[in-house]
Motif scaffolding. Structure first.
Motif, mmCIF file in Angstrom:
data_model
loop_
_atom_site.group_PDB
_atom_site.id
_atom_site.type_symbol
_atom_site.label_atom_id
_atom_site.label_comp_id
_atom_site.label_asym_id
_atom_site.label_seq_id
_atom_site.Cartn_x
_atom_site.Cartn_y
_atom_site.Cartn_z
ATOM 1 N N THR A 1 0.853 -1.180 0.000
ATOM 2 C CA THR A 1 0.000 0.000 0.000
ATOM 3 C C THR A 1 0.897 1.240 0.000
ATOM 4 O O THR A 1 2.118 1.141 0.176
ATOM 5 C CB THR A 1 -0.897 0.031 1.249
ATOM 6 N N ASP A 2 0.290 2.391 -0.177
ATOM 7 C CA ASP A 2 1.063 3.639 -0.141
ATOM 8 C C ASP A 2 1.826 3.777 1.175
ATOM 9 O O ASP A 2 2.980 4.211 1.188
ATOM 10 C CB ASP A 2 0.155 4.846 -0.346
ATOM 11 N N ASP A 3 1.182 3.409 2.287
ATOM 12 C CA ASP A 3 1.845 3.486 3.592
ATOM 13 C C ASP A 3 3.046 2.557 3.663
ATOM 14 O O ASP A 3 4.093 2.910 4.212
ATOM 15 C CB ASP A 3 0.876 3.139 4.737
ATOM 16 N N LEU A 4 2.902 1.367 3.104
ATOM 17 C CA LEU A 4 4.004 0.400 3.126
ATOM 18 C C LEU A 4 5.147 0.845 2.226
ATOM 19 O O LEU A 4 6.323 0.698 2.586
ATOM 20 C CB LEU A 4 3.507 -0.982 2.728
ATOM 21 N N VAL A 5 4.820 1.390 1.074
ATOM 22 C CA VAL A 5 5.855 1.911 0.171
ATOM 23 C C VAL A 5 6.610 3.043 0.865
ATOM 24 O O VAL A 5 7.839 3.103 0.819
ATOM 25 C CB VAL A 5 5.249 2.372 -1.173
ATOM 26 N N ALA A 6 5.875 3.924 1.527
ATOM 27 C CA ALA A 6 6.519 5.035 2.243
ATOM 28 C C ALA A 6 7.453 4.511 3.330
ATOM 29 O O ALA A 6 8.563 5.033 3.510
ATOM 30 C CB ALA A 6 5.462 5.962 2.844
ATOM 31 N N LEU A 7 7.038 3.466 4.037
ATOM 32 C CA LEU A 7 7.883 2.881 5.073
ATOM 33 C C LEU A 7 9.122 2.232 4.454
ATOM 34 O O LEU A 7 10.236 2.407 4.960
ATOM 35 C CB LEU A 7 7.089 1.856 5.885
ATOM 36 N N ALA A 8 8.951 1.517 3.358
ATOM 37 C CA ALA A 8 10.099 0.897 2.682
ATOM 38 C C ALA A 8 11.068 1.961 2.174
ATOM 39 O O ALA A 8 12.287 1.789 2.255
ATOM 40 C CB ALA A 8 9.618 0.003 1.540
#
Length: 91
Positions: free
Chosen positions: A51-58
């Motif tokens: 998700t966008d949140d996961l991409v941002a965290l990565a």
């Protein structure tokens, strides 16, 4: 994505034994925060989706010195760990 904990850097830039375990440890607090804020992201991570949140965290992990691949793998592992702690069963 909610503001989360700082992500620690790898011990070395090059590959080393235990690097993936270190990445998991570095991301654990941030994934825990994300799990509390967005169950949908955790479910997506379990399925290998970002998700966008996961991409941002990565991407935040990349800025700390981890590769995107290491970070996304660690996020998936931690999502499964989080759900497992809740008593979910995975095939």
């Amino acid at each position: 994505m909610a503001e989360s904990h700082a992500i620690s850097r790898p011990q070395r830039d090059a590959d080393y034994p235990g690097r993936q375990a270190d990445c998991i440890a570095a991301l654990r607090p941030a994934v825990s925060d994300l799990a509390a804020a967005s169950q949908d992201s955790i479910v997506a991570a379990i399925g290998g989706e970002m998700t966008d949140d996961l991409v941002a965290l990565a991407r935040k992990a990349e800025a700390a010195g981890w590769s995107y691949k290491e970070a996304s793998s660690a996020i998936e592992t931690l999502a499964r760990e989080y759900e497992g702690a809740k008593g979910a069963i995975f095939d």
